[in-house]
Each structure stands twice: as structure tokens, then as C-alpha cells.
Design an enzyme around this catalytic site. Structure first.
Site, mmCIF file in Angstrom:
data_model
loop_
_atom_site.group_PDB
_atom_site.id
_atom_site.type_symbol
_atom_site.label_atom_id
_atom_site.label_comp_id
_atom_site.label_asym_id
_atom_site.label_seq_id
_atom_site.Cartn_x
_atom_site.Cartn_y
_atom_site.Cartn_z
ATOM 1 N NE ARG A 68 -2.285 -1.125 3.608
ATOM 2 C CZ ARG A 68 -1.765 -0.247 4.454
ATOM 3 N NH1 ARG A 68 -1.889 1.056 4.253
ATOM 4 N NH2 ARG A 68 -1.119 -0.655 5.538
ATOM 5 C CE1 TYR A 209 2.183 -6.868 -3.582
ATOM 6 C CE2 TYR A 209 0.985 -5.806 -1.805
ATOM 7 C CZ TYR A 209 1.787 -6.827 -2.260
ATOM 8 O OH TYR A 209 2.192 -7.814 -1.403
ATOM 9 C CG HIS A 238 -7.286 -3.076 9.817
ATOM 10 N ND1 HIS A 238 -6.011 -2.598 9.996
ATOM 11 C CD2 HIS A 238 -7.170 -4.093 8.929
ATOM 12 C CE1 HIS A 238 -5.164 -3.298 9.243
ATOM 13 N NE2 HIS A 238 -5.845 -4.213 8.591
ATOM 14 C CB SER A 260 -0.776 -3.261 7.892
ATOM 15 O OG SER A 260 -1.961 -2.582 7.574
ATOM 16 C CB CYS A 262 0.663 -5.721 13.971
ATOM 17 S SG CYS A 262 1.820 -4.407 13.548
ATOM 18 C CG ASP A 285 -7.243 -7.324 6.685
ATOM 19 O OD1 ASP A 285 -6.301 -7.087 7.471
ATOM 20 O OD2 ASP A 285 -7.500 -6.605 5.706
ATOM 21 N NE ARG A 376 0.431 -8.407 2.544
ATOM 22 C CZ ARG A 376 -0.190 -8.020 3.659
ATOM 23 N NH1 ARG A 376 -1.281 -8.645 4.073
ATOM 24 N NH2 ARG A 376 0.274 -7.016 4.374
ATOM 25 C CG ASN A 504 -0.207 -14.794 21.031
ATOM 26 O OD1 ASN A 504 0.674 -14.535 21.856
ATOM 27 N ND2 ASN A 504 -0.092 -14.515 19.739
HETATM 28 P P1 GTP Z 1 -2.185 -7.488 7.368
HETATM 29 O O1 GTP Z 1 -2.585 -8.571 6.455
HETATM 30 O O2 GTP Z 1 -1.133 -6.583 6.789
HETATM 31 O O3 GTP Z 1 -3.323 -6.697 7.900
HETATM 32 O O4 GTP Z 1 -1.349 -8.174 8.595
HETATM 33 P P2 GTP Z 1 -1.805 -9.057 9.867
HETATM 34 O O5 GTP Z 1 -2.185 -8.157 10.990
HETATM 35 O O6 GTP Z 1 -2.773 -10.097 9.471
HETATM 36 O O7 GTP Z 1 -0.404 -9.717 10.312
HETATM 37 P P3 GTP Z 1 0.061 -11.259 10.251
HETATM 38 O O8 GTP Z 1 -0.737 -12.145 11.153
HETATM 39 O O9 GTP Z 1 0.165 -11.661 8.834
HETATM 40 O O10 GTP Z 1 1.532 -11.145 10.885
HETATM 41 C C1 GTP Z 1 2.539 -10.346 10.345
HETATM 42 C C2 GTP Z 1 3.899 -10.810 10.808
HETATM 43 O O11 GTP Z 1 3.960 -10.828 12.238
HETATM 44 C C3 GTP Z 1 4.230 -12.218 10.338
HETATM 45 O O12 GTP Z 1 5.572 -12.261 9.911
HETATM 46 C C4 GTP Z 1 4.038 -13.060 11.569
HETATM 47 O O13 GTP Z 1 4.869 -14.200 11.576
HETATM 48 C C5 GTP Z 1 4.370 -12.097 12.712
HETATM 49 N N1 GTP Z 1 3.592 -12.440 13.930
HETATM 50 C C6 GTP Z 1 2.262 -12.676 14.012
HETATM 51 N N2 GTP Z 1 1.878 -13.023 15.270
HETATM 52 C C7 GTP Z 1 3.008 -12.993 16.012
HETATM 53 C C8 GTP Z 1 3.278 -13.263 17.398
HETATM 54 O O14 GTP Z 1 2.394 -13.596 18.193
HETATM 55 N N3 GTP Z 1 4.576 -13.101 17.802
HETATM 56 C C9 GTP Z 1 5.570 -12.726 16.939
HETATM 57 N N4 GTP Z 1 6.806 -12.597 17.431
HETATM 58 N N5 GTP Z 1 5.358 -12.485 15.629
HETATM 59 C C10 GTP Z 1 4.099 -12.618 15.174
HETATM 60 C C1 SPV Z 2 -2.859 -4.334 5.135
HETATM 61 O O1 SPV Z 2 -1.897 -3.663 4.730
HETATM 62 O O2 SPV Z 2 -3.451 -4.078 6.217
HETATM 63 C C2 SPV Z 2 -3.326 -5.499 4.371
HETATM 64 C C3 SPV Z 2 -2.725 -5.766 3.047
HETATM 65 O O3 SPV Z 2 -4.205 -6.193 4.816
HETATM 66 S S1 SPV Z 2 -3.412 -4.776 1.788
HETATM 67 O O4 SPV Z 2 -4.591 -5.428 1.250
HETATM 68 O O5 SPV Z 2 -2.402 -4.629 0.723
HETATM 69 O O6 SPV Z 2 -3.788 -3.490 2.318
HETATM 70 MN MN MN Z 3 -4.873 -5.512 6.936
#
Ligand code: GTP
Ligand code: SPV
Ligand code: MN
Length: 592
Positions: A68, A209, A238, A260, A262, A285, A376, A504
Site C-alpha cells: 500500500r 498491488y 480493521h 498491518s 502485526c 482482516d 503475500r 497467545n
Molecule cells: P495485514 O494482512 O497486513 O493486515 O497483517 P496481519 O495483521 O494479518 O499480520 P500477520 O498475522 O500476517 O503477521 C505479520 C507478521 O507478524 C508475520 O511475519 C508473523 O509471523 C508475525 N507475527 C504474528 N503473530 C506474532 C506473534 O504472536 N509473535 C511474533 N513474534 N510475531 C508474530
Molecule cells: C494491510 O496492509 O493491512 C493489508 C494488506 O491487509 S493490503 O490489502 O495490501 O492493504
Molecule cells: Mn490488513
């Protein structure tokens, strides 16, 4: 396909007149359509079929079009104040004029695809219909996975049904005989991701993207929907949605907002390390939340696929996601192994050789990572082994718990609970996180990301805080309890203090027990925290000192937080609700 919708037909004609595509294709959402487009992209060398994963394909984006772009994202309202200080703003007339000159002739040599889609199951009373016009077949295939596309949506639309128009172009016409780029897009200063919330309109130009191009996701389901939700009295957030079942069989539904990259997808598919607990994913999401007939908040996941962060996903960290992406998956900016599979950092042992996300030879001693940090996967939600049986329930699931959080190396404890709804809204309003690769820009910078909506709120953020207060008043005794978590606190040596992922569940269990009133809590200046021994650490070897640090409140660091919160709130001036300001005063007093 029936074409009796006068307004839709008129709009498609108008866009075609401006963008000048060679042809127009109305998408029916069928498997044949997906296969035909994918086959063409494989033949032109844009997509690589993966030997190891049936019906799966790898794409490599242009190196500047990997995430983004918040700096090119606009909320265009008649009055600048209605977009607020956290959004980029240009007046609608001016922005439209600029973008119209870019759109002129931008689809020459390409096909204009008309994608009728539904956010939410077509029969859900919470669902909304959008129509995306795009010149990108990659976008069409991704939209097939992420949303409900095609004939059933057209049927629901009928002759005069309401839809949200979403115009997208990659901004790269091709002349006859010209060889097309493998990921055509426009230069950064010509990219625009624009929203006109006062007329429910989306115009995106120049990027292919994710959230810039799959307009049902961030643009419609968050930015436009948040503005609609404010007007209509519901919420677009979100947030992941998760069903927890305790060993006695009692269900709890949790919705959590993390910025994002996180941890939403990971928490949504959590494999609990505590015996007897079950987690099922409703969404990873976005949550759309309405008050049900019984007065409780009900949430649906408006999407039907996951657009998940690849790096860090492994059989150790998120086995459910690994099983989800075994087939029928689009991978973007991952590495390609010699045996026809994908790979990314954090998946497991590195291959001896691969092709990196830029298409170059890669070996483990390479200086750069093999996959982009924001690589992704796009995959149908129904393939998730822990998808909740009620994930498409039209009326949604009742929410018991709201969680906020972010990525904080220090200061923020593992978990704390709000004293009240207003205090919880204050926690959301002041949420902070280190920035990630999900946006183009610096990574690791600490910033406020209120409710994880900083990049996604389609109106003045101070009014959004007010909307949360108003919704809490309406929820009354049904208001979910609010918690704040941080899985990302580190030791001075830079190692994670908390194991995260499946562990968690230990924190979620405490939340459930708080709701049931079976555990107590310590009153601290920042909120309620677990009493010693109340976090279930059975089977977890965590040093005492680490646990202490995870739950430590550093009064000096919190006083510095207060100054930063003052600055954050200052940008909203008089528009900041008095009830939120009062929470800051209370926190200051409690810190002494
Ligand atoms: P968006 O799709 O961008 O909205 O991201 P999201 O909030 O769904 O994040 P996602 O669960 O994909 O995690 C992003 C990164 O954080 C990944 O590399 C995970 O491995 C890492 N991660 C997720 N949960 C944890 C956790 O509990 N501990 C740690 N250390 N890393 C984590
Ligand atoms: C985010 O950035 O929070 C996502 C990926 O979930 S995107 O759809 O590219 O915004
Ligand atoms: Mn997101």
C-alpha cells in the site's frame, strides 16, 4: 449476463469512453473465467505455475509496487476538516480533474473487466455490493478469491440495485506491437488511491498491488464503509474475528484490531497450546459490525479470502495458514524454488538455490532476502482447516471481546484490560505500533495507529472516536469488554520476550475468565492486569525475569507516552470528544 442495470451500463460506457480499452469483459465469477485469465497470464510469462501446489501461481510485482502507499492515498471530501488531520486531502474537483487526465486513454491495448462483487455473503443483511472496473487480469483473479464475484451479485443488483463504483487502472496503456511489461504500473508520483466518501466512490490509478488495487478490501470495506457506518450507525473495522471454545464447551467471540502486519491473520488461525481450547477463524482482516435484534454487536467478515503476509508463516508459527495455501493460491513476491515450489524467510530451512522475488538467482549467502518482506498469499477462506462453521452466517457472530494492540518493542505490557468502555476507546484511540513493510515507507518507526485504522478511516478520526463512544452507549450492558495486547516486547538483547502465536491462547484464556468473573486482576495506572499466577503458563518454559518484564509498567516511560498522546490529540483540536480527553486526564492522575 443480464445488462439491464441502466446506471451500471451508463457508468461502464462513460469509463470506457474515457479510458479507451480495446474490449470490455463482464466477469461472471466462474472457474472457467479464472482459468482462462490465468492461462493467458502463464502464456505471456507473467504468472508461474507451481509444480508443488495444484492450481497455484507465482507473480512478481514491479519492485516499486510492493505494498500500500499511504502517501498517495486520499480522502476527498468537500471540506478538508471532514477528512481530518490523519488523511491526505485534495478537493474533489481538483483531484478528479488530475485523475481524469491520467485516466484518458490509459486502457489502450487492454481489456476493461467489469467485476460485480459482494462484500459479505450475498444473502447477508450486512453485505454491500460493489462493481470494480479494472484493466488488470491479476486483479480479476484476486477479486475472484477475495470477494463473491459474478452472476449471483448481478441477480441481486437487478435493474436498479445500489452499488459502490470502484474504478481501477494500472495506468500503463500498451501500443500495438509493444511488448507488455510483466507487471505494468505507473510511476509513484502518478499513483493515486482516491476515495470520495460523500458519494461512495473509489478511483484508483497506477498500482496493481493488494490494497491499492483489490478495491473491495481497504478502499470499500474500510475507507468507504467506515464513513457509511458512521452515517448509518454501524462499524467497519480493521479487525480479525475469532471464535474461542473453552474446555467446557462455552463459546466466546473476539474481534481484534492490530495494524498491518502485526498479527491478525496469525491470531485468527491460532493453534492453541493449552489442551481443551479450540479456536476457529471467522475473518482475518476486516469486521463489519451491527447491533442485532437482541442488542448485542454482531460481526461478519465481508471478505471470502485471505490476502496474508507470507514471511514468517511456517508449520511452527501458523500451521493452519500453511495448510490453507497448499492449493488454489496466488503467491505474490515470494521466492521460487528449483523444484517448483515457493519459499520465504521464516518458512523453514532455506533452499540451496532459488529465484528471488526480483527474478534473480538466490542462494542463502545472498545479501537480500529471497521473498519481499510484504510478499503475500491470496487464498479462499473455505480452504482454512480451522474456518468457523458459522463464518458465512448472514447475521454474523456476537462479539464478547474487543482487543487492540500493535508492535511495541518496549513500554506496552503483554496485556491490560480497560476499566470502562470509555477507557477502552481511549486505548484504541492511542494505540501505537512500529511501522511495517505493508506500507511503502520506513519500517520500524513508532507511530500512533488508532484502532489500527490510521490508514483506513474514511473521515475525521476524532469523529470516529466519537462514533465508538456513541456505539458503546448503544451497546449498553451488551458492550464487549476491551483489552490491549502486545506480543512484540523485546529484551535489551533484542529477543522476543513472549513466545507468541499458539501461546497467545494463554492471554485469551485470561480474557475469557475475566468475562466469566473467575479470575481477578491488579489495578494499575494503565489498566487491569493479570494477578500473579492467573496467566495459565502450564507447559511453558518462560524465565521469571522475562515474565516480569512483559508485565512491567515503567512510570517514566508512561509519562513520555502521555506527552506523545497530548501531541497526537492536539492535531484534532476541538473535534476531539471531551470524554476521550477526560480519559487522558484520568491516566495522568493515576500515574501520579
Ligand atoms: P495485514 O494482512 O497486513 O493486515 O497483517 P496481519 O495483521 O494479518 O499480520 P500477520 O498475522 O500476517 O503477521 C505479520 C507478521 O507478524 C508475520 O511475519 C508473523 O509471523 C508475525 N507475527 C504474528 N503473530 C506474532 C506473534 O504472536 N509473535 C511474533 N513474534 N510475531 C508474530
Ligand atoms: C494491510 O496492509 O493491512 C493489508 C494488506 O491487509 S493490503 O490489502 O495490501 O492493504
Ligand atoms: Mn490488513
Amino acid at each position: 449476463m443480464t445488462l439491464q442495470h441502466a446506471k451500471l451500463n451508463g457508468w461502464v460506457k462513460e469509463v470506457a469512453g474515457l479510458c479507451r480499452p480495446d474490449s470490455i469483459h463482464w466477469c461472471d465469477g466462474s472457474r472457467e473465467e479464472y482459468d482462462r485469465l490465468m492461462k493467458r497470464m502463464v502464456e505471456s510469462g507473467v504468472a508461474t505455475p507451481l509444480q508443488k501446489r495444484p492450481h497455484s501461481f507465482l507473480f512478481r510485482s514491479e519492485p516499486g509496487d510492493v505494498a500500500r502507499i499511504e502517501s498517495r492515498t486520499y480522502i476527498s471530501t468537500a471540506n478538508r476538516d471532514d477528512a481530518g488531520p490523519t488523511n491526505n486531502w485534495v478537493a474533489p474537483e481538483e483531484l478528479k480533474a488530475t485523475m481524469k487526465s491520467l485516466y484518458a486513454g490509459c486502457m489502450k491495448g487492454r481489456t476493461l473487466f467489469v467485476i460485480p462483487f459482494s462484500m459479505g455473503a450475498v444473502d447477508s443483511p450486512i453485505a454491500k455490493i460493489g462493481v470494480e472496473l479494472t484493466d488488470s487480469p491479476y486483479v480479476v483473479c484476486n477479486m475472484h478469491i477475495m470477494t463473491r464475484v459474478g452472476t449471483t451479485v448481478m441477480e441481486k443488483l437487478g435493474a436498479d440495485g445500489e452499488f459502490i463504483p470502484c474504478l481501477h487502472s494500472i495506468g500503463a496503456p500498451v501500443a500495438p506491437g509493444q511488448k507488455d511489461a510483466s507487471w505494468p504500473c505507473a510511476p509513484l508520483d502518478q499513483k493515486y488511491i482516491s476515495h470520495f466518501p460523500e458519494e461512495n466512490l473509489i478511483w484508483s490509478y497506477g498500482s496493481g498491488y493488494g490494497g491499492n488495487a483489490l478495491l473491495g478490501k481497504k478502499c470499500l470495506a474500510l475507507r468507504i464503509a467506515s464513513a457509511m457506518a458512521k452515517r448509518e450507525g454501524w462499524m467497519a473495522e480493521h479487525m480479525l474475528i475469532l471464535r474461542l471454545t473453552n474446555p467446557a464447551g462455552k463459546q466466546y467471540h473476539l474481534a481484534a484490531a492490530f495494524p498491518s502486519a502485526c498479527g491478525k491473520t496469525n491470531l485468527a488461525m491460532l493453534t492453541p497450546t493449552l489442551p481443551g481450547w479450540k479456536c476457529e477463524c471467522v475473518g482475518d482482516d476486516i469486521a463489519w459490525i451491527k447491533i442485532g435484534p437482541d442488542g448485542r454487536p454482531y460481526a461478519i467478515n465481508p471478505e471470502c479470502g485471505f490476502f496474508g503476509v507470507a514471511p514468517g508463516t511456517s508449520y511452527d508459527s501458523n500451521p493452519a495458514a500453511m495448510d490453507t495455501v497448499k492449493e488454489n493460491t496466488i503467491f505474490t513476491n515470494c521466492a521460487l524454488t528449483d523444484d517448483g515450489d515457493i519459499w520465504w524467510e521464516g518458512m523453514g530451512p532455506a533452499p540451496n538455490h532459488a529465484i528471488d522475488w526480483k527474478g534473480r538467482d538466490w542462494t542463502p549467502d545472498a545479501k537480500e532476502p529471497a521473498a519481499h518482506a510484504n510478499a503475500r498469499f491470496t487464498v479462499p477462506a473455505r480452504q482454512c482447516p480451522v474456518i468457523c462453521p458459522d463464518w458465512e452466517k448472514p447475521q454474523g457472530v456476537p462479539i464478547d471481546i474487543f482487543v487492540f494492540g500493535g508492535r511495541r518493542t518496549s513500554v506496552m505490557p503483554l496485556v491490560h484490560e480497560a476499566y470502562s468502555w470509555d477507557h477502552g476507546v481511549f486505548m484504541g484511540a492511542t494505540a501505537s505500533s512500529e511501522t511495517t513493510a505493508a506500507n511503502i515507507g520506513a519500517v520500524g518507526n513508532l507511530r500512533r495507529d488508532p484502532f489500527a485504522m490510521q490508514p483506513f478511516c474514511g473521515y475525521n478520526m476524532a469523529d470516529y472516536f466519537g462514533h465508538w463512544l456513541a456505539m458503546g452507549d448503544r451497546f449498553g450492558k451488551h458492550a464487549p469488554r476491551i483489552f490491549y495486547v502486545n506480543w512484540f516486547r523485546k529484551s535489551p538483547e533484542g529477543k522476543w520476550l513472549w513466545p507468541g502465536f499458539g501461546d497467545n491462547i494463554r492471554v485469551l484464556k485470561w480474557m475469557c475468565e475475566r468475562i466469566d468473573g473467575t479470575v481477578g486482576a491488579v489495578e494499575t495506572p494503565i489498566g487491569l492486569m493479570p494477578k500473579e499466577g492467573d496467566l495459565d503458563l502450564t507447559g511453558l518454559a518462560i524465565p521469571d525475569a522475562d515474565l516480569k518484564e512483559l508485565l512491567r509498567i515503567d512510570a517514566d516511560a508512561w509519562k513520555a507516552e502521555i506527552s506523545d498522546i497530548e501531541r497526537h490529540f492536539g492535531q484534532f483540536g476541538d473535534r476531539l470528544p471531551a470524554r476521550i480527553r477526560r480519559q487522558l486526564d484520568d491516566l495522568r492522575k493515576r500515574l501520579g
